[in-house]
Each structure stands twice: as C-alpha cells, then as structure tokens.
Design a protein around this motif. Structure first.
Motif, PDB file in Angstrom:
ATOM      1  N   LEU A 200       0.821  -1.216   0.000  1.00 10.83           N
ATOM      2  CA  LEU A 200       0.000   0.000   0.000  1.00 10.83           C
ATOM      3  C   LEU A 200       0.854   1.264   0.000  1.00 10.83           C
ATOM      4  O   LEU A 200       0.544   2.227  -0.712  1.00 10.83           O
ATOM      5  CB  LEU A 200      -0.939  -0.006   1.207  1.00 10.83           C
ATOM      6  N   LEU A 201       1.927   1.266   0.765  1.00  7.40           N
ATOM      7  CA  LEU A 201       2.807   2.436   0.799  1.00  7.40           C
ATOM      8  C   LEU A 201       3.469   2.661  -0.560  1.00  7.40           C
ATOM      9  O   LEU A 201       3.609   3.809  -1.011  1.00  7.40           O
ATOM     10  CB  LEU A 201       3.853   2.288   1.906  1.00  7.40           C
ATOM     11  N   GLN A 202       3.870   1.587  -1.213  1.00  4.44           N
ATOM     12  CA  GLN A 202       4.477   1.693  -2.546  1.00  4.44           C
ATOM     13  C   GLN A 202       3.455   2.231  -3.547  1.00  4.44           C
ATOM     14  O   GLN A 202       3.764   3.108  -4.357  1.00  4.44           O
ATOM     15  CB  GLN A 202       4.998   0.332  -2.999  1.00  4.44           C
ATOM     16  N   TRP A 203       2.245   1.722  -3.480  1.00  2.94           N
ATOM     17  CA  TRP A 203       1.173   2.165  -4.371  1.00  2.94           C
ATOM     18  C   TRP A 203       0.902   3.655  -4.165  1.00  2.94           C
ATOM     19  O   TRP A 203       0.801   4.422  -5.122  1.00  2.94           O
ATOM     20  CB  TRP A 203      -0.069   1.337  -4.104  1.00  2.94           C
TER      21      TRP A 203
ATOM     22  N   GLU B 288      -4.039  -8.876  -2.839  1.00  2.31           N
ATOM     23  CA  GLU B 288      -2.932  -8.450  -3.700  1.00  2.31           C
ATOM     24  C   GLU B 288      -3.467  -7.821  -4.986  1.00  2.31           C
ATOM     25  O   GLU B 288      -2.872  -6.893  -5.512  1.00  2.31           O
ATOM     26  CB  GLU B 288      -1.996  -9.616  -4.001  1.00  2.31           C
ATOM     27  N   ALA B 289      -4.587  -8.326  -5.471  1.00  4.60           N
ATOM     28  CA  ALA B 289      -5.194  -7.744  -6.664  1.00  4.60           C
ATOM     29  C   ALA B 289      -5.839  -6.402  -6.347  1.00  4.60           C
ATOM     30  O   ALA B 289      -5.828  -5.486  -7.161  1.00  4.60           O
ATOM     31  CB  ALA B 289      -6.240  -8.701  -7.242  1.00  4.60           C
ATOM     32  N   ARG B 290      -6.393  -6.284  -5.157  1.00  4.25           N
ATOM     33  CA  ARG B 290      -7.057  -5.056  -4.710  1.00  4.25           C
ATOM     34  C   ARG B 290      -6.794  -4.884  -3.216  1.00  4.25           C
ATOM     35  O   ARG B 290      -7.607  -5.295  -2.377  1.00  4.25           O
ATOM     36  CB  ARG B 290      -8.545  -5.137  -4.992  1.00  4.25           C
ATOM     37  N   PRO B 291      -5.670  -4.293  -2.868  1.00  2.00           N
ATOM     38  CA  PRO B 291      -5.264  -4.193  -1.459  1.00  2.00           C
ATOM     39  C   PRO B 291      -6.224  -3.429  -0.558  1.00  2.00           C
ATOM     40  O   PRO B 291      -6.181  -3.584   0.657  1.00  2.00           O
ATOM     41  CB  PRO B 291      -3.911  -3.465  -1.530  1.00  2.00           C
ATOM     42  N   THR B 292      -7.117  -2.626  -1.142  1.00  2.00           N
ATOM     43  CA  THR B 292      -8.060  -1.869  -0.330  1.00  2.00           C
ATOM     44  C   THR B 292      -9.397  -2.591  -0.148  1.00  2.00           C
ATOM     45  O   THR B 292     -10.333  -2.028   0.415  1.00  2.00           O
ATOM     46  CB  THR B 292      -8.312  -0.480  -0.954  1.00  2.00           C
TER      47      THR B 292
END
Length: 146
Positions: free
Chosen positions: A39-42, A122-126
């Motif tokens: 998430l931080l990378q995204w 992993e496909a949609r971390p949120t």
C-alpha cells in the motif's frame, strides 16, 4: 499515459506475491507488513504521478491562438485532472486501509467476517469484502441501481 487506479499490480514496479509459510496464521505480522509495504508503494507511485501531472500542466500550458488547439489542450488537462481526482480518492482509501492494518483490522470481510484472501488483497489491497459478499453487493447494485 494514465492507467486505472483499480489495477495496482500493473503499476507496481517490484511486486512480489506473498508466499505463506507452512503453518503461518492468516494476517500474521509478516503478512500485514507485506500488505502495508504494498500500500505504501502504491501510494508513493500515485503521489509521483500527481507531481508529474502538475509539472506537465505547468510546462505544457500554452495559450494557443487556434481555438481547436486550445480546446484539445483543455480537454487533455480536464481528463488528467479527473484521473488525478480519482487517484486522490484512492490515496484516501489507501490511508484508511493502512490505518486498518495498524489497528489489526485488515484482511477480513466487513460483512461476514471471513478471510478476504491473500490473492484478492494483492489484486485489490483496499478490498474490505470477500469475493462472495462483493459479488452479492454488485448483483444487488445492478438490480436496484443503488
């Protein structure tokens, strides 16, 4: 080129899928760390895209004499701003998800409480719903239009 904010894996440059160790508990500290880093990378990549857009709009802003050229540029800028607005909302959602990780409330369905699943996250971390609850919500949305 703008890509949709819905596809994090296409944007990540160094993505490595999480591999559960034998006997590892779902949402272990290591797993939570993996998703927090993801998430931080995204978020970082989205913020960099915002900076690129700002610079592009400042550098490429020209007062064209031809109305067609001016309209084309305005439409391009409008599209970029709409994309950035979607990403701004996504950044807010990423921050909320990171907060859930910090509160140990991540990876479980908000409706039924089952595991959302590593590959789905992993496909949609949120994601906050398991695939079954999300599917039902989408069916309900199509039927009611809400």
């Amino acid at each position: 080129m703008a890509t949709t904010a819905e596809q994090p894996r296409e944007r990540f440059t160094n993505f490595t899928p999480y591999e559960m160790k034998k006997g590892e508990e779902y949402m272990s500290a290591e797993m939570l760390g993996h998703f927090k880093n993801l998430l931080l990378q995204w978020k970082q990549e989205l913020m960099e895209e915002v900076d690129r857009t700002m610079h592009h709009m400042q550098e490429d802003a020209a007062n064209y004499a031809d109305p067609s050229d001016r309209a084309t540029q305005e439409e391009e800028f409008s599209l970029e701003l709409r994309t950035r607005d979607r990403e701004r909302k996504l950044i807010k959602k990423i921050d909320q998800t990171i907060d859930r990780i910090d509160k140990d409330d991540y990876g479980f369905c908000d409706q039924c409480g089952v595991e959302v699943g590593i590959r789905r996250l992993e496909a949609r971390p949120t994601a906050t719903l398991c695939i079954d609850c999300k599917t039902l919500a989408e069916i309900r949305e199509r039927q009611t239009g809400i």
